[in-house]
Write a protein that holds these residues in place. Structure first.
Motif: not given
Length: 346
Positions: A125-127, A202-207
């Motif tokens: 949602n933030k990307t 970073l957390e959405e890269q990881h997700l």
């Protein structure tokens, strides 16, 4: 260890964020993820550089698979150029050497509106994908025409006259960076504005890495609709070393786009180590997200990290400490987590 001590003594300056996922297997064969994080903040901006090629390549694969007339090997041309391309070849180049032109072609096919809508539907949602890379007018709304050629007996599929909506500026912490920046060779003595740039926290890269390696743990609505064949080929492209992807020039050594564990060496990466990853480097920021597997020692984990190395606080001047601070830090970080996991298995 001097490099690590220097960085951790001033975390805010270096904008370090780290995410680590320990991977185990249950008695029934299910993957078990245990997450750890350090200084992660999705509301703290960092420039993602080439890491955005990962979600765009994945959305492009899904876009093709959802069209019954197309395949990732279907040839296409851009703007009536004679050069034939395929999405599969674009993906190969994106992961093997982080090719910008391949990413830009996929951007022309999809456009930022489609990419961002699709990522939001899948829980990212933030990307925000806003522009092409390393090309004039990178953020222009009008996209180049694309012509796909499914076969001799089928009609050409045209994507023409496509235009995206205007870019909405991001308003989060750290969006204005440094004490100055260079534009057309001229030093501007004010922070550089990144509010209309790409963003991939970073957390959405990881997700996204989790969604790639274990789609079954997510609700069906949050999974990307790609075929088993496409997923297997996508993952194979992610781990391929440059020479395995037909890049044999000396500058394309094994760790050319693999920073964790091996980025500070040009030696060959051991054959039992498989790194499914995407790196980014620009404006002094180095970022990587990776699924690392040791097939000999039954080790696997996910690691994502970002660091800023810009001592003079001037952006876009190509004066950054990649080689002596940034990449050695990421390489050692990868080795430390690998060592921890190896000891845990013993």
């Amino acid at each position: 260890m001097f490099c690590e001590r220097k960085i951790f003594s001033d975390i805010e300056k270096h904008e370090v964020q780290i995410l680590f996922t320990q991977i185990d297997t249950s008695n029934t064969g299910e993957l078990l993820f245990t997450d750890y994080e350090y200084n992660v903040n999705s509301n703290q901006y960092f420039y993602p550089a080439s890491t955005v090629k990962l979600p765009v390549a994945l959305v492009a694969t899904e876009f093709i698979d959802r069209n019954e007339q197309l395949h990732i090997d279907t040839p296409y041309i851009e703007n009536n150029n004679d050069n034939l391309h395929t999405v599969s070849n674009d993906i190969r180049q994106i992961f093997a050497v982080s090719d910008n032109e391949s990413y830009n072609r996929l951007y022309e096919i999809l456009g930022r509106d489609y990419i961002n809508n699709r990522l939001r539907e899948k829980g990212l949602n933030k990307t925000r994908i806003a522009h092409r890379l390393s090309t004039p007018d990178a953020d222009k709304a009008r996209r180049n025409d694309i012509h796909f050629f499914p076969g001799y007996t089928e009609e050409v599929i045209e994507l023409k006259n496509q235009t995206d909506s205007d870019i909405t500026p991001i308003t989060i912490q750290g969006i204005n960076k440094g004490k100055g920046y260079r534009k057309h060779g001229v030093l501007k003595e004010s922070p550089m504005d990144f509010s209309k740039k790409n963003y991939f926290p970073l957390e959405e890269q990881h997700l996204l890495m989790k969604k790639l390696i274990a789609p079954e743990i997510f609700p069906a609505s949050e999974q990307f609709y790609i075929t088993d064949e496409s997923r297997a080929r996508f993952l194979n492209a992610m781990k391929a070393l440059p020479h395995e992807a037909k890049y044999n020039a000396p500058e394309y050594y094994d760790s050319y786009v693999k920073f964790f564990m091996y980025g500070d060496s040009k030696d060959a990466i051991p054959t039992n180590i498989k790194i499914y990853n995407k790196v980014g480097s620009a404006y002094g920021t180095l970022t990587e997200t990776a699924y690392i597997v040791d097939t000999t020692n039954n080790i696997r984990f996910i690691l994502s990290a970002t660091i800023l190395v810009n001592e003079n606080a001037i952006f876009n001047d190509d004066t950054y400490e990649y080689e002596n601070i940034g990449i050695p830090f990421l390489a050692q970080l990868g080795r430390e987590f690998y060592k921890q996991e190896k000891e845990r298995r013993e």
